[in-house]
Motif scaffolding. Structure first.
Motif, PDB file in Angstrom:
ATOM      1  N   GLU A  30       0.809  -1.218   0.000  1.00 50.47           N
ATOM      2  CA  GLU A  30       0.000   0.000   0.000  1.00 50.47           C
ATOM      3  C   GLU A  30       0.847   1.276   0.000  1.00 50.47           C
ATOM      4  OE1 GLU A  30      -2.596  -0.054   3.415  1.00 50.47           O
ATOM      5  OE2 GLU A  30      -3.285  -2.080   2.933  1.00 50.47           O
ATOM      6  N   LYS A  31       1.874   1.309   0.867  1.00 51.14           N
ATOM      7  CA  LYS A  31       2.591   2.552   1.119  1.00 51.14           C
ATOM      8  C   LYS A  31       4.040   2.538   0.646  1.00 51.14           C
ATOM      9  CE  LYS A  31       1.606   4.583   4.939  1.00 51.14           C
ATOM     10  NZ  LYS A  31       1.569   4.981   6.317  1.00 51.14           N
ATOM     11  N   GLY A  32       4.506   1.389   0.185  1.00 50.52           N
ATOM     12  CA  GLY A  32       5.915   1.255  -0.173  1.00 50.52           C
ATOM     13  C   GLY A  32       6.731   0.901   1.058  1.00 50.52           C
ATOM     14  N   TYR A  33       7.886   0.343   0.812  1.00 49.08           N
ATOM     15  CA  TYR A  33       8.757  -0.088   1.909  1.00 49.08           C
ATOM     16  C   TYR A  33       9.205   1.093   2.757  1.00 49.08           C
ATOM     17  CZ  TYR A  33      12.798  -2.017   4.315  1.00 49.08           C
ATOM     18  OH  TYR A  33      13.706  -2.377   5.282  1.00 49.08           O
ATOM     19  N   GLU A  34       9.711   2.127   2.096  1.00 49.15           N
ATOM     20  CA  GLU A  34      10.228   3.300   2.810  1.00 49.15           C
ATOM     21  C   GLU A  34       9.129   4.032   3.557  1.00 49.15           C
ATOM     22  OE1 GLU A  34      13.372   3.874   3.284  1.00 49.15           O
ATOM     23  OE2 GLU A  34      14.036   2.322   1.886  1.00 49.15           O
ATOM     24  N   GLY A  35       7.907   4.017   3.024  1.00 49.53           N
ATOM     25  CA  GLY A  35       6.800   4.741   3.635  1.00 49.53           C
ATOM     26  C   GLY A  35       6.126   4.030   4.787  1.00 49.53           C
ATOM     27  N   THR A  36       6.573   2.824   5.104  1.00 51.81           N
ATOM     28  CA  THR A  36       5.973   2.021   6.175  1.00 51.81           C
ATOM     29  C   THR A  36       6.853   2.063   7.414  1.00 51.81           C
ATOM     30  OG1 THR A  36       4.948   0.530   4.568  1.00 51.81           O
ATOM     31  CG2 THR A  36       5.170  -0.288   6.808  1.00 51.81           C
ATOM     32  N   THR A  37       6.228   2.294   8.569  1.00 54.91           N
ATOM     33  CA  THR A  37       6.978   2.318   9.825  1.00 54.91           C
ATOM     34  C   THR A  37       6.709   1.043  10.631  1.00 54.91           C
ATOM     35  OG1 THR A  37       5.201   3.356  11.099  1.00 54.91           O
ATOM     36  CG2 THR A  37       6.752   4.835   9.954  1.00 54.91           C
ATOM     37  N   ILE A  38       7.607   0.772  11.548  1.00 48.01           N
ATOM     38  CA  ILE A  38       7.419  -0.377  12.445  1.00 48.01           C
ATOM     39  C   ILE A  38       6.153  -0.192  13.264  1.00 48.01           C
ATOM     40  CG2 ILE A  38       8.382  -1.563  14.468  1.00 48.01           C
ATOM     41  CD1 ILE A  38      11.161  -1.178  13.177  1.00 48.01           C
ATOM     42  N   GLU A  39       5.883   1.030  13.676  1.00 47.71           N
ATOM     43  CA  GLU A  39       4.676   1.310  14.464  1.00 47.71           C
ATOM     44  C   GLU A  39       3.417   0.929  13.692  1.00 47.71           C
ATOM     45  OE1 GLU A  39       7.274   3.476  14.098  1.00 47.71           O
ATOM     46  OE2 GLU A  39       8.020   3.320  16.161  1.00 47.71           O
ATOM     47  N   GLU A  40       3.400   1.225  12.388  1.00 52.39           N
ATOM     48  CA  GLU A  40       2.239   0.869  11.567  1.00 52.39           C
ATOM     49  C   GLU A  40       2.103  -0.646  11.431  1.00 52.39           C
ATOM     50  OE1 GLU A  40       1.845   4.618   8.503  1.00 52.39           O
ATOM     51  OE2 GLU A  40       3.556   3.254   8.250  1.00 52.39           O
ATOM     52  N   ILE A  41       3.227  -1.315  11.314  1.00 54.48           N
ATOM     53  CA  ILE A  41       3.202  -2.782  11.216  1.00 54.48           C
ATOM     54  C   ILE A  41       2.645  -3.378  12.496  1.00 54.48           C
ATOM     55  CG2 ILE A  41       4.635  -4.862  11.025  1.00 54.48           C
ATOM     56  CD1 ILE A  41       6.551  -3.126   9.238  1.00 54.48           C
ATOM     57  N   VAL A  42       3.115  -2.878  13.630  1.00 52.64           N
ATOM     58  CA  VAL A  42       2.650  -3.368  14.932  1.00 52.64           C
ATOM     59  C   VAL A  42       1.151  -3.116  15.087  1.00 52.64           C
ATOM     60  CG1 VAL A  42       2.804  -2.937  17.428  1.00 52.64           C
ATOM     61  CG2 VAL A  42       4.893  -3.219  16.072  1.00 52.64           C
ATOM     62  N   GLU A  43       0.727  -1.915  14.709  1.00 58.41           N
ATOM     63  CA  GLU A  43      -0.693  -1.582  14.832  1.00 58.41           C
ATOM     64  C   GLU A  43      -1.547  -2.463  13.930  1.00 58.41           C
ATOM     65  OE1 GLU A  43      -3.592   2.135  13.695  1.00 58.41           O
ATOM     66  OE2 GLU A  43      -1.624   2.632  14.531  1.00 58.41           O
ATOM     67  N   ARG A  44      -1.145  -2.609  12.664  1.00 56.71           N
ATOM     68  CA  ARG A  44      -1.926  -3.400  11.705  1.00 56.71           C
ATOM     69  C   ARG A  44      -1.972  -4.874  12.119  1.00 56.71           C
ATOM     70  NH1 ARG A  44      -2.824  -3.017   5.828  1.00 56.71           N
ATOM     71  NH2 ARG A  44      -3.097  -0.807   6.279  1.00 56.71           N
ATOM     72  N   SER A  45      -0.876  -5.381  12.672  1.00 60.60           N
ATOM     73  CA  SER A  45      -0.819  -6.802  13.050  1.00 60.60           C
ATOM     74  C   SER A  45      -1.453  -7.085  14.408  1.00 60.60           C
ATOM     75  CB  SER A  45       0.626  -7.289  13.060  1.00 60.60           C
ATOM     76  OG  SER A  45       1.374  -6.625  14.062  1.00 60.60           O
ATOM     77  N   GLU A  46      -1.813  -6.007  15.112  1.00 60.97           N
ATOM     78  CA  GLU A  46      -2.402  -6.129  16.452  1.00 60.97           C
ATOM     79  C   GLU A  46      -1.492  -6.918  17.381  1.00 60.97           C
ATOM     80  OE1 GLU A  46      -6.360  -7.673  15.857  1.00 60.97           O
ATOM     81  OE2 GLU A  46      -7.059  -5.781  14.996  1.00 60.97           O
ATOM     82  N   THR A  47      -0.190  -6.571  17.307  1.00 60.43           N
ATOM     83  CA  THR A  47       0.804  -7.186  18.188  1.00 60.43           C
ATOM     84  C   THR A  47       1.473  -6.057  18.972  1.00 60.43           C
ATOM     85  OG1 THR A  47       2.491  -7.121  16.430  1.00 60.43           O
ATOM     86  CG2 THR A  47       1.195  -9.150  16.627  1.00 60.43           C
ATOM     87  N   SER A  48       2.663  -6.293  19.451  1.00 61.09           N
ATOM     88  CA  SER A  48       3.386  -5.271  20.214  1.00 61.09           C
ATOM     89  C   SER A  48       4.773  -5.077  19.614  1.00 61.09           C
ATOM     90  CB  SER A  48       3.515  -5.707  21.670  1.00 61.09           C
ATOM     91  OG  SER A  48       4.348  -6.856  21.750  1.00 61.09           O
ATOM     92  N   LYS A  49       5.420  -3.974  19.999  1.00 59.08           N
ATOM     93  CA  LYS A  49       6.797  -3.746  19.543  1.00 59.08           C
ATOM     94  C   LYS A  49       7.704  -4.854  20.059  1.00 59.08           C
ATOM     95  CE  LYS A  49       7.806   0.934  18.273  1.00 59.08           C
ATOM     96  NZ  LYS A  49       8.593   2.116  18.501  1.00 59.08           N
ATOM     97  N   GLY A  50       7.429  -5.311  21.277  1.00 58.65           N
ATOM     98  CA  GLY A  50       8.217  -6.409  21.844  1.00 58.65           C
ATOM     99  C   GLY A  50       8.113  -7.656  20.981  1.00 58.65           C
TER     100      GLY A  50
END
Length: 195
Positions: free
Chosen positions: A23-43
């Motif tokens: 959707e956003k490209g590799y560079e445009g994606t943050t770890i925070e967005e991945i964590v939020e979308r996956s409904e997991t945690s940074k840990g």
């Protein structure tokens, strides 16, 4: 049960990451967005991945998931030559239609500079297990040459697939990967067909 939860967590992270990359490209994606979308945690993220770059190698796992699905759909009585063609065509069609080229290029680049595990070459991947099963079956059925080892056939086939994907990336996809493999792969595989 803990092992299944771990697979689910890692799988959710990988699925979310690739969805966002698309959707956003590799560079445009943050770890925070991945964590939020996956409904997991940074840990959880850092438990499975050292960095966002480490997710690039997970593309090979998405390819493996496609192979698992294709193996279930494929007619077990199909000739081994045709099975290899079918798997290649379906995977290349998926790549051409749903994997951003810049992500493929970054994955290949990461494999060139990594000092750790090179996922594309990991012989325990589903990809290599599927190829091994098909080649052994083809030799047992006298459809593929037996004077060439299973490992040699698999190595050559995998090398050709990587070469085609690599060339397609450096040519910016100015031709159809799917159609090109449909022309070139049969010529290559004929060298391994039993006479």
């Amino acid at each position: 049960m803990a092992k299944k939860d771990a697979r689910n967590t890692k799988g959710r992270i990988v699925d979310a990451a690739w969805s966002l990359f698309y959707e956003k490209g590799y560079e445009g994606t943050t770890i925070e967005e991945i964590v939020e979308r996956s409904e997991t945690s940074k840990g959880s993220f850092y438990h499975y991945f050292d960095s966002k770059d480490a997710l690039l190698s997970s593309l090979s796992y998405l390819f493996d998931a496609k192979y698992e699905q294709l193996m279930q759909d494929m007619d077990p009585e199909m000739n081994s030559f045709d099975k290899l063609m079918y798997l290649n065509h379906e995977l290349f069609l998926m790549i051409e239609n749903s994997v951003p080229m810049d992500l493929l290029a970054q994955m290949y680049s990461s494999q060139l500079i990594t000092y750790g595990d090179r996922h594309l070459l990991n012989q325990s991947r589903t990809y290599y297990r599927v190829l091994r099963r098909i080649v052994i079956e083809g030799q047992n059925r006298r459809q593929l040459r037996t004077d060439v080892s299973v490992n040699e056939i698999i190595k050559a086939y995998a090398m050709l697939e990587r070469a085609m994907i690599y060339d397609w990336c450096i040519c910016n996809g100015d031709y159809s990967l799917y159609q090109y493999s449909g022309t070139e792969l049969p010529l290559f595989l004929r060298a391994y067909k039993a006479q």
